[in-house]
Write a protein that holds these residues in place. Structure first.
Motif, short mmCIF file in Angstrom:
data_model
loop_
_atom_site.label_atom_id
_atom_site.label_comp_id
_atom_site.label_asym_id
_atom_site.label_seq_id
_atom_site.Cartn_x
_atom_site.Cartn_y
_atom_site.Cartn_z
N HIS A 53 1.29 -1.10 -0.15
CA HIS A 53 -0.18 -0.16 0.11
C HIS A 53 0.97 1.44 0.12
O HIS A 53 2.21 1.16 0.24
N ASP A 54 0.44 2.48 -0.36
CA ASP A 54 1.49 3.59 -0.25
C ASP A 54 0.45 3.70 0.93
O ASP A 54 1.15 5.41 1.38
N PHE A 55 0.01 3.79 1.81
CA PHE A 55 0.04 4.21 3.71
C PHE A 55 -0.40 3.57 4.54
O PHE A 55 -0.64 2.11 3.74
N TYR A 56 -0.47 4.01 5.45
CA TYR A 56 -0.69 3.06 6.91
C TYR A 56 -0.83 3.72 7.48
O TYR A 56 0.09 4.36 8.20
N LEU A 57 -2.33 3.03 8.01
CA LEU A 57 -2.59 3.54 9.86
C LEU A 57 -2.51 2.35 10.43
O LEU A 57 -2.23 1.76 10.95
N PHE A 58 -1.99 3.54 11.64
CA PHE A 58 -1.55 2.53 12.88
C PHE A 58 -1.10 3.27 14.21
O PHE A 58 -1.92 4.19 13.99
N LEU A 59 -0.67 2.82 15.45
CA LEU A 59 -1.08 3.52 17.06
C LEU A 59 0.12 3.70 17.04
O LEU A 59 1.10 2.35 17.15
N GLU A 60 0.88 4.97 17.24
CA GLU A 60 2.14 5.01 17.53
C GLU A 60 2.66 4.94 19.31
O GLU A 60 2.28 4.69 19.79
N LYS A 61 3.27 4.53 18.99
CA LYS A 61 4.34 3.39 20.12
C LYS A 61 4.46 4.06 21.40
O LYS A 61 3.86 4.33 22.45
#
Length: 208
Positions: free
Chosen positions: A175-183
């Motif tokens: 993908h060209d983007f990625y949604l995540f929860l910053e640690k």
């Protein structure tokens, strides 16, 4: 590794299943590092004659002890689509192996603050207009006006991760983007591909 081949809009012959297994043997050289347990292959046939160039689509998902690796390709027939999908899958596996060999001190990603330093700040201020606008409901979203809106809703389990890990998993799924929860900050964030190998990061400050 287990190989599962399914067909959509068509039956998959035993001969083609064997062909898929033979083709996937080239991934075994990555198995010692990735510990590949399962490869899921889905073949879709489009019956619309106007879509001849993309009549067959092959989607592949590789399951291992790490994050899933995905690839898909379309072509005029299922054999050429399979070859193109395997090429993409192998390329992502190769980048994954190469990335793990790079010392972070030599080629580590920038911090979230540095990555977002040159991002433009969106003007989110309301225009103060009191005009009456008709409102409708589309799925869980209230829509103002008569503009069409297509909604696709997904929910994923989120495990806090570093920016480096988010970039790594984004590459694996293509993908060209990625949604995540910053640690470190526990803020919802998005890393995205800009130009070439430049990345940008957007994160949200959640207020009560």
């Amino acid at each position: 590794m287990e190989i599962v081949v399914n067909g959509r809009n068509s039956e998959i012959s035993e001969r083609f299943r064997e062909h898929v297994e033979d083709k996937l043997l080239r991934l075994e050289k990555y198995d010692s590092r990735q510990k590949i347990s399962r490869v899921e292959v889905e073949v879709t046939h489009e019956k619309n004659p106007r879509q001849h160039d993309t009549a067959a689509k092959v989607e592949m998902t590789l399951r291992s002890r790490g994050p899933a690796v995905r690839a898909e390709a379309s072509s005029t027939d299922q054999h050429s689509a399979l070859d193109a999908a395997i090429d993409k899958l192998e390329s992502r596996l190769r980048r994954s192996v190469d990335r793990s060999r790079i010392h972070h001190g030599q080629r580590g990603p920038t911090s979230l603050a540095a990555a977002t330093a040159d991002l433009p700040v969106a003007d989110l201020a309301a225009d103060g207009s009191d005009d009456d606008v008709p409102e409708s409901q589309t799925g869980p979203i209230a829509v103002e006006g008569d503009s069409p809106l297509i909604v696709r809703e997904k929910t994923h389990q989120a495990t806090p991760m570093t920016l480096d890990q988010a970039m790594y998993e984004m590459e694996l799924v293509g993908h060209d983007f990625y949604l995540f929860l910053e640690k470190d900050s526990m803020r919802p964030s998005v890393v995205y591909l800009r130009r070439g190998y430049d990345y940008g990061v957007i994160h949200l400050d959640v207020s009560e």
